[in-house]
Enzyme design. Structure first.
Site, PDB file in Angstrom:
ATOM      1  N   ARG A 210       0.850  -1.194   0.000  1.00  0.00           N
ATOM      2  CA  ARG A 210       0.000   0.000   0.000  1.00  0.00           C
ATOM      3  C   ARG A 210       0.886   1.244   0.000  1.00  0.00           C
ATOM      4  NH1 ARG A 210       2.136   2.051   3.798  1.00  0.00           N
ATOM      5  NH2 ARG A 210       0.634   3.712   3.663  1.00  0.00           N
TER       6      ARG A 210
ATOM      7  N   ALA B   5       0.735   5.058  -2.259  1.00  0.00           N
ATOM      8  CA  ALA B   5       0.618   5.281  -3.708  1.00  0.00           C
ATOM      9  C   ALA B   5       1.853   4.831  -4.518  1.00  0.00           C
ATOM     10  CB  ALA B   5       0.269   6.745  -3.969  1.00  0.00           C
TER      11      ALA B   5
ATOM     12  N   ASP C 278      -2.326  10.663  -2.385  1.00  0.00           N
ATOM     13  CA  ASP C 278      -2.709   9.584  -3.310  1.00  0.00           C
ATOM     14  C   ASP C 278      -3.042  10.115  -4.691  1.00  0.00           C
ATOM     15  OD1 ASP C 278      -3.265   8.347  -0.504  1.00  0.00           O
ATOM     16  OD2 ASP C 278      -3.046   6.729  -1.964  1.00  0.00           O
TER      17      ASP C 278
HETATM   18  O1  MRU Z   1      -4.686   3.198   2.058  1.00  0.00           O
HETATM   19  P1  MRU Z   1      -3.212   3.418   1.992  1.00  0.00           P
HETATM   20  O2  MRU Z   1      -2.489   2.905   3.194  1.00  0.00           O
HETATM   21  O3  MRU Z   1      -2.617   2.920   0.703  1.00  0.00           O
HETATM   22  O4  MRU Z   1      -3.059   4.994   2.004  1.00  0.00           O
HETATM   23  C1  MRU Z   1      -1.788   5.553   1.943  1.00  0.00           C
HETATM   24  C2  MRU Z   1      -1.772   7.022   1.995  1.00  0.00           C
HETATM   25  O5  MRU Z   1      -2.782   7.676   2.105  1.00  0.00           O
HETATM   26  C3  MRU Z   1      -0.436   7.662   1.810  1.00  0.00           C
HETATM   27  O6  MRU Z   1      -0.349   8.846   2.524  1.00  0.00           O
HETATM   28  C4  MRU Z   1      -0.220   7.971   0.324  1.00  0.00           C
HETATM   29  O7  MRU Z   1      -0.496   6.847  -0.465  1.00  0.00           O
HETATM   30  C5  MRU Z   1       1.155   8.433   0.049  1.00  0.00           C
HETATM   31  S1  MRU Z   1       2.358   7.168   0.277  1.00  0.00           S
HETATM   32  C6  MRU Z   1       3.871   7.829  -0.102  1.00  0.00           C
END
Ligand code: MRU
Length: 355
Positions: A49, A51, A246
């Site tokens: 997980r 982005a 994201d």
């Molecule tokens: O649901 P997730 O854990 O994938 O959400 C992750 C986030 O919201 C992060 O802040 C985002 O993806 C940036 S990661 C460098």
């Protein structure tokens, strides 16, 4: 700096290897995935997980899934590839890096297909081009994280208290993270940041992942509940908020983990700058504003069951579980990318990155 690898290609090039983040911090277990269903499931269930990490996993995943397609026909292969791309793209809708990476690997395949002519090894060449593109995306992410760290460090001072939300660290990328990158770069130069990680309900990325990886690195990290943010800000302990993203719209509106917008609104009240650290691949210039960003909704059981020994609400209770929210650009002091720092008005400053 870390003794884990969030995402990689297996040595024989046949599988996607990920650290299963649903088991952290209790267990460090790697999964070796080669079917499209298992790769889809790993993304959907947040085993991998964040982005950028989703992007790298999808790039390798698309290659690995397509590699098992046995055909000499370029046409048949490309059709199959399109199907795999659509399938993997359906795993999570908000993180634009997923679609960005799938599009890139697909474009590399298309390019190789066009160049292959009547070559009998055309399909093998296309597969090789896909693998190379996925490896490029992986390597680029490592460098991008370092650059984001360096660029964001310009905005910070030694000893600062910094609040971060969710996990935008090494576990969310192939490198040292985005939001956490300046903390790692700064701490390696003796900055001694005091980091506050909020737990980030319902999936607890702050508690399970950020607190864990920062502790592993030796950083000074304090875990707080989400509803303690206002008190900690008011006490003067936090001088900057840094999160990842994201998807960032052309006007700077930013989709990130649910709760980010509340943190940003509170920060404005207390005069604390909010910095969004993200690679250019997270900026979606086709989304004019945050209203164009699709927000993922997830099962309600994540709210009242998933982490508890027994359900913490009425069985079958009506729930609403959006995984992300959009922080309006007016709450964001700067967006920090590998190309530099964008300040408001973001329409202009973000656009400059793509010229
Ligand atoms: O649901 P997730 O854990 O994938 O959400 C992750 C986030 O919201 C992060 O802040 C985002 O993806 C940036 S990661 C460098």
């Amino acid at each position: 700096m870390f003794d884990f690898k969030t995402v990689s290609l297996s040595e024989d090039g046949k599988s996607l290897v990920i650290l299963d983040q649903t088991l952290l911090p209790g267990e460090m277990k790697y999964l070796t995935l080669h079917t499209e269903e298992s790769i889809w499931e790993a993304i959907y269930k947040l085993r991998v997980r964040g982005a950028p990490a989703i992007g790298v996993a999808a790039a390798y995943g698309m290659y690995v899934a397509a590699d098992s397609c046995v055909t000499d026909s370029v046409e048949v292969f490309m059709k199959e590839l399109e199907r795999i791309k659509t399938y993997l793209g359906s795993a999570r809708p908000t993180a634009v890096n997923l679609f960005w990476a799938l599009d890139k690997v697909f474009a590399a395949a298309q390019d190789a297909a066009e160049k292959s002519g009547k070559n009998p090894d055309a399909v093998a060449e296309i597969k090789l081009a896909m693998r190379k593109e996925a490896e490029r995306i992986h390597e680029e992410d490592i460098i991008t994280c370092m650059l984001i760290g360096e660029n964001c460090l310009e905005l910070l001072e030694p000893g600062m208290g910094i609040l971060t939300h969710c996990n935008a660290g090494a576990l969310a990328t192939a490198g040292i993270g985005t939001a956490l990158a300046p903390i790692y770069v700064g701490n390696s130069r003796g900055y001694g940041f005091k980091v506050f990680a909020d737990e980030t309900r319902p999936l607890l990325q702050g508690a399970r992942l950020t607190a864990w990886e920062l502790s592993q690195s030796g950083a000074d990290v304090t875990l707080i509940c989400d509803n303690m943010v206002s008190l900690v800000m008011k006490s003067g302990k936090i001088r900057a908020v840094i999160t990842g993203a994201d998807r960032i719209a052309a006007n700077g509106d930013t989709a990130n983990k649910i709760g980010t917008s509340g943190v940003a609104i509170l920060a404005k009240e207390y005069g604390i700058p909010v910095y969004i650290n993200a690679p250019l691949s997270t900026i979606d210039m086709e989304c004019r504003t945050g209203a164009d960003i699709r927000i993922e909704e997830r099962p309600g059981e994540e709210i009242y069951k998933m982490w508890y020994e027994k359900p913490m609400s009425v069985e079958g209770i009506k729930t609403f579980n959006p995984a992300f929210d959009v922080t309006d650009n007016k709450y964001i002091a700067a967006i920090i990318t590998e190309k530099g720092i964008a300040r408001p008005p973001f329409n202009e400053s973000l656009n400059n990155f793509f010229k």
